[in-house]
Design a protein around this motif. Structure first.
Motif, PDB file in Angstrom:
ATOM      1  N   MET A 101       0.846  -1.200   0.000  1.00  0.00           N
ATOM      2  CA  MET A 101       0.000   0.000   0.000  1.00  0.00           C
ATOM      3  C   MET A 101       0.879   1.246   0.000  1.00  0.00           C
ATOM      4  O   MET A 101       1.969   1.253   0.579  1.00  0.00           O
ATOM      5  CB  MET A 101      -0.910  -0.015   1.238  1.00  0.00           C
ATOM      6  CG  MET A 101      -2.075   0.941   1.150  1.00  0.00           C
ATOM      7  SD  MET A 101      -3.330   0.347  -0.015  1.00  0.00           S
ATOM      8  CE  MET A 101      -4.448   1.774   0.001  1.00  0.00           C
ATOM      9  N   GLY A 102       0.392   2.299  -0.617  1.00  0.00           N
ATOM     10  CA  GLY A 102       1.123   3.569  -0.587  1.00  0.00           C
ATOM     11  C   GLY A 102       2.455   3.475  -1.306  1.00  0.00           C
ATOM     12  O   GLY A 102       2.567   2.907  -2.390  1.00  0.00           O
ATOM     13  N   LYS A 103       3.489   4.031  -0.656  1.00  0.00           N
ATOM     14  CA  LYS A 103       4.818   3.997  -1.269  1.00  0.00           C
ATOM     15  C   LYS A 103       5.314   2.566  -1.448  1.00  0.00           C
ATOM     16  O   LYS A 103       5.990   2.261  -2.427  1.00  0.00           O
ATOM     17  CB  LYS A 103       5.808   4.797  -0.410  1.00  0.00           C
ATOM     18  CG  LYS A 103       5.453   6.269  -0.225  1.00  0.00           C
ATOM     19  CD  LYS A 103       5.426   6.984  -1.555  1.00  0.00           C
ATOM     20  CE  LYS A 103       5.175   8.475  -1.357  1.00  0.00           C
ATOM     21  NZ  LYS A 103       3.806   8.747  -0.837  1.00  0.00           N
ATOM     22  N   SER A 104       4.965   1.686  -0.511  1.00  0.00           N
ATOM     23  CA  SER A 104       5.345   0.273  -0.663  1.00  0.00           C
ATOM     24  C   SER A 104       4.699  -0.328  -1.899  1.00  0.00           C
ATOM     25  O   SER A 104       5.278  -1.185  -2.565  1.00  0.00           O
ATOM     26  CB  SER A 104       4.932  -0.524   0.577  1.00  0.00           C
ATOM     27  OG  SER A 104       5.644  -0.089   1.714  1.00  0.00           O
ATOM     28  N   GLY A 105       3.498   0.134  -2.221  1.00  0.00           N
ATOM     29  CA  GLY A 105       2.834  -0.330  -3.426  1.00  0.00           C
ATOM     30  C   GLY A 105       3.561   0.120  -4.684  1.00  0.00           C
ATOM     31  O   GLY A 105       3.708  -0.645  -5.639  1.00  0.00           O
ATOM     32  N   HIS A 106       4.032   1.381  -4.686  1.00  0.00           N
ATOM     33  CA  HIS A 106       4.806   1.872  -5.834  1.00  0.00           C
ATOM     34  C   HIS A 106       6.085   1.057  -6.006  1.00  0.00           C
ATOM     35  O   HIS A 106       6.459   0.689  -7.125  1.00  0.00           O
ATOM     36  CB  HIS A 106       5.145   3.351  -5.646  1.00  0.00           C
ATOM     37  CG  HIS A 106       3.947   4.243  -5.665  1.00  0.00           C
ATOM     38  ND1 HIS A 106       3.011   4.208  -6.676  1.00  0.00           N
ATOM     39  CD2 HIS A 106       3.527   5.216  -4.805  1.00  0.00           C
ATOM     40  CE1 HIS A 106       2.062   5.109  -6.443  1.00  0.00           C
ATOM     41  NE2 HIS A 106       2.358   5.723  -5.308  1.00  0.00           N
ATOM     42  N   VAL A 107       6.735   0.772  -4.887  1.00  0.00           N
ATOM     43  CA  VAL A 107       7.940  -0.063  -4.936  1.00  0.00           C
ATOM     44  C   VAL A 107       7.578  -1.457  -5.436  1.00  0.00           C
ATOM     45  O   VAL A 107       8.304  -2.061  -6.239  1.00  0.00           O
ATOM     46  CB  VAL A 107       8.610  -0.139  -3.548  1.00  0.00           C
ATOM     47  CG1 VAL A 107       9.728  -1.179  -3.547  1.00  0.00           C
ATOM     48  CG2 VAL A 107       9.156   1.231  -3.141  1.00  0.00           C
ATOM     49  N   GLY A 108       6.446  -1.971  -4.972  1.00  0.00           N
ATOM     50  CA  GLY A 108       6.004  -3.300  -5.379  1.00  0.00           C
ATOM     51  C   GLY A 108       5.784  -3.404  -6.882  1.00  0.00           C
ATOM     52  O   GLY A 108       6.114  -4.420  -7.503  1.00  0.00           O
ATOM     53  N   ALA A 137       5.339 -12.549 -12.559  1.00  0.00           N
ATOM     54  CA  ALA A 137       4.903 -11.807 -11.369  1.00  0.00           C
ATOM     55  C   ALA A 137       3.757 -10.881 -11.730  1.00  0.00           C
ATOM     56  O   ALA A 137       3.607 -10.449 -12.878  1.00  0.00           O
ATOM     57  CB  ALA A 137       6.069 -11.010 -10.793  1.00  0.00           C
ATOM     58  N   VAL A 138       2.931 -10.584 -10.744  1.00  0.00           N
ATOM     59  CA  VAL A 138       1.806  -9.676 -10.928  1.00  0.00           C
ATOM     60  C   VAL A 138       1.629  -8.861  -9.658  1.00  0.00           C
ATOM     61  O   VAL A 138       1.902  -9.352  -8.550  1.00  0.00           O
ATOM     62  CB  VAL A 138       0.515 -10.452 -11.270  1.00  0.00           C
ATOM     63  CG1 VAL A 138       0.116 -11.370 -10.107  1.00  0.00           C
ATOM     64  CG2 VAL A 138      -0.616  -9.504 -11.623  1.00  0.00           C
ATOM     65  N   PHE A 139       1.219  -7.598  -9.806  1.00  0.00           N
ATOM     66  CA  PHE A 139       0.965  -6.756  -8.632  1.00  0.00           C
ATOM     67  C   PHE A 139      -0.529  -6.734  -8.355  1.00  0.00           C
ATOM     68  O   PHE A 139      -1.349  -6.568  -9.266  1.00  0.00           O
ATOM     69  CB  PHE A 139       1.465  -5.330  -8.867  1.00  0.00           C
ATOM     70  CG  PHE A 139       1.196  -4.412  -7.705  1.00  0.00           C
ATOM     71  CD1 PHE A 139       2.048  -4.402  -6.606  1.00  0.00           C
ATOM     72  CD2 PHE A 139       0.081  -3.582  -7.683  1.00  0.00           C
ATOM     73  CE1 PHE A 139       1.798  -3.578  -5.513  1.00  0.00           C
ATOM     74  CE2 PHE A 139      -0.176  -2.756  -6.596  1.00  0.00           C
ATOM     75  CZ  PHE A 139       0.685  -2.758  -5.510  1.00  0.00           C
ATOM     76  N   VAL A 140      -0.886  -6.915  -7.091  1.00  0.00           N
ATOM     77  CA  VAL A 140      -2.284  -6.832  -6.657  1.00  0.00           C
ATOM     78  C   VAL A 140      -2.397  -5.720  -5.621  1.00  0.00           C
ATOM     79  O   VAL A 140      -1.716  -5.757  -4.596  1.00  0.00           O
ATOM     80  CB  VAL A 140      -2.764  -8.165  -6.053  1.00  0.00           C
ATOM     81  CG1 VAL A 140      -4.156  -7.993  -5.451  1.00  0.00           C
ATOM     82  CG2 VAL A 140      -2.788  -9.253  -7.113  1.00  0.00           C
ATOM     83  N   SER A 167       5.517  -3.867   3.500  1.00  0.00           N
ATOM     84  CA  SER A 167       5.006  -2.858   4.435  1.00  0.00           C
ATOM     85  C   SER A 167       6.122  -2.498   5.402  1.00  0.00           C
ATOM     86  O   SER A 167       6.549  -3.348   6.192  1.00  0.00           O
ATOM     87  CB  SER A 167       3.788  -3.400   5.207  1.00  0.00           C
ATOM     88  OG  SER A 167       3.396  -2.483   6.223  1.00  0.00           O
ATOM     89  N   ASN A 168       6.594  -1.277   5.330  1.00  0.00           N
ATOM     90  CA  ASN A 168       7.700  -0.880   6.196  1.00  0.00           C
ATOM     91  C   ASN A 168       7.330  -1.038   7.667  1.00  0.00           C
ATOM     92  O   ASN A 168       8.097  -1.556   8.467  1.00  0.00           O
ATOM     93  CB  ASN A 168       8.114   0.564   5.905  1.00  0.00           C
ATOM     94  CG  ASN A 168       9.375   0.959   6.645  1.00  0.00           C
ATOM     95  OD1 ASN A 168      10.386   0.264   6.594  1.00  0.00           O
ATOM     96  ND2 ASN A 168       9.315   2.080   7.353  1.00  0.00           N
ATOM     97  N   SER A 169       6.098  -0.628   8.012  1.00  0.00           N
ATOM     98  CA  SER A 169       5.642  -0.734   9.407  1.00  0.00           C
ATOM     99  C   SER A 169       5.160  -2.139   9.734  1.00  0.00           C
ATOM    100  O   SER A 169       5.180  -2.554  10.893  1.00  0.00           O
ATOM    101  CB  SER A 169       4.515   0.261   9.672  1.00  0.00           C
ATOM    102  OG  SER A 169       3.348  -0.121   8.957  1.00  0.00           O
ATOM    103  N   GLY A 170       4.697  -2.864   8.698  1.00  0.00           N
ATOM    104  CA  GLY A 170       4.133  -4.187   8.926  1.00  0.00           C
ATOM    105  C   GLY A 170       2.734  -4.152   9.504  1.00  0.00           C
ATOM    106  O   GLY A 170       2.173  -5.194   9.845  1.00  0.00           O
ATOM    107  N   LEU A 179      13.283  -1.294  -2.364  1.00  0.00           N
ATOM    108  CA  LEU A 179      13.488  -1.479  -3.797  1.00  0.00           C
ATOM    109  C   LEU A 179      14.767  -2.271  -4.071  1.00  0.00           C
ATOM    110  O   LEU A 179      14.787  -3.172  -4.925  1.00  0.00           O
ATOM    111  CB  LEU A 179      13.567  -0.111  -4.489  1.00  0.00           C
ATOM    112  CG  LEU A 179      13.730  -0.122  -6.006  1.00  0.00           C
ATOM    113  CD1 LEU A 179      12.577  -0.863  -6.661  1.00  0.00           C
ATOM    114  CD2 LEU A 179      13.813   1.307  -6.534  1.00  0.00           C
ATOM    115  N   ALA A 180      15.820  -1.957  -3.323  1.00  0.00           N
ATOM    116  CA  ALA A 180      17.086  -2.677  -3.491  1.00  0.00           C
ATOM    117  C   ALA A 180      16.933  -4.149  -3.123  1.00  0.00           C
ATOM    118  O   ALA A 180      17.505  -5.030  -3.780  1.00  0.00           O
ATOM    119  CB  ALA A 180      18.174  -2.033  -2.645  1.00  0.00           C
TER     120      ALA A 180
END
Length: 351
Positions: A82-89, A103-106, A129-132, A193-194
């Motif tokens: 979600m959010g920035k993690s989603g963009h990275v995903g 691979a596919v993004f959902v 999710s950075n926070s989890g 991302l890395a």
């Protein structure tokens, strides 16, 4: 050109090109200097570089387990965040697809409204999710548990729901964001991302993905051109400037000029390439050039490339040898099947 010189150029212009640009945009700012702006940019990069070093040091067997799990997946790798993690995903999804992993993004919010059907048995889900603590991921977790889909959790908090529900918890270090308030996702997204890139590259190694495999996945664009075999761009047949060892130099010069490559390959009685004649060879024998034959003037052991070599590798060989043309040889043979000129690479946009 130094920073101050570049800054001076902008100060003289005082404008940026393009529609809708304020003519005063490049005027000096009263509250911050040019050096302050430059220092801040470098500080951000240094903070993120330090975060990446922390990630490298933190990798352990969980990374190995995640790679093996992805490699053994019989379905698709489903990435969600979600959010920035989603963009990275989305970027990780694109990288995996481009390197041989289906691979596919959902989107987790859409998943709860019907897109859970995109996740099937045999898939592996990678949750970011950075926070989890991302609440939108709960429906995805429950669905995965219900149908027996394995989860790789990526988070900076090992006690978070994402990590607790994961079959393979892949922890990323808790890093300081480059944002002055330590809020805007910067270092954390760079780390995530890395990690995705590291997983994709490790998967390539595990699966033995080669340049040939990548070419099948990138038939177009600049990558497709770079991975094109030189045999697809070489000149063949009567377009190859070839002479024999006993060819008079008058005829050799005619071949060199009429073909337009500025060189001539020299063949022996078995039609094997044993030498090359260039403009430099002509100049070195200018005194009695027309009294000689090809074998007297040629340079022995010319640089060649096999027909199967990739275009970008052939170009590198030519640049390293400082030559403008190279003969292309049949695989495992000493007979030329083509020739390429530096202009050919320019024509294909590879120079």
């Amino acid at each position: 050109m130094g920073s101050e010189a570049v800054a001076s150029q902008y100060r003289e212009k005082k404008t940026l090109k393009g529609p809708g640009v304020n003519s005063n945009q490049l005027l000096e700012l009263a509250h911050i200097s040019d050096s302050d702006i430059l220092s801040r940019g470098r500080e951000v990069i240094e903070i993120e570089a330090s975060a990446l070093e922390s990630l490298s040091a933190a990798l352990d067997y969980h990374f190995v387990a995640a790679t093996k799990l992805l490699a053994s997946t019989t379905g698709r790798v489903v990435i969600t965040g979600m959010g920035k993690s989603g963009h990275v995903g989305r970027k990780i999804t694109a990288t995996m697809c481009a390197t041989g992993t289906a691979a596919v993004f959902v989107h987790p919010a859409e998943a709860a409204h019907g897109d859970l059907g995109m996740i099937k048995r045999g898939d592996t889900v990678m949750m970011l999710s950075n926070s989890g603590l991302t609440t939108e991921l709960r429906a995805v977790m429950q669905h995965c548990r219900a149908i027996g889909v394995r989860i790789i959790g990526v988070s900076a908090r090992e006690d978070s729901p994402v990590m607790q529900h994961a079959d393979v918890p892949l922890a990323i270090p808790q890093v300081r964001e480059a944002c002055p308030a330590n809020i805007a996702p910067t270092s954390s997204t760079a780390v995530m991302l890395a990690l995705g890139d590291a997983l994709a590259m490790a998967l390539m190694d595990v699966r033995g993905i080669s340049k040939d495999s990548l070419k099948e996945l990138h038939p177009g664009g600049s990558i497709g051109l770079r991975l094109m075999p030189v045999s697809q761009m070489m000149h063949i047949g009567k377009r190859i400037p070839l002479v024999h060892t006993d060819t008079p130099m008058r005829d050799v010069i005619m071949t060199m000029t009429s073909m337009g490559f500025g060189v001539a390959g020299v063949l022996d009685a078995d039609e094997k390439l044993i030498g090359v004649i260039t403009d430099g060879d002509l100049r070195r024998h200018i005194g009695d050039l027309l009294d000689r034959t090809a074998v007297d003037v040629m340079t022995h052991h010319p640089k060649t490339v096999p027909a199967t070599i990739l275009a970008e590798d052939a170009l590198m060989i030519m640049n390293d040898a400082k030559i403008t043309t190279v003969f292309v040889m049949a695989e495992g043979e000493e007979k030329p099947v083509g020739i390429v000129h530096m202009h050919d690479f320019v024509r294909y946009g590879l120079s």
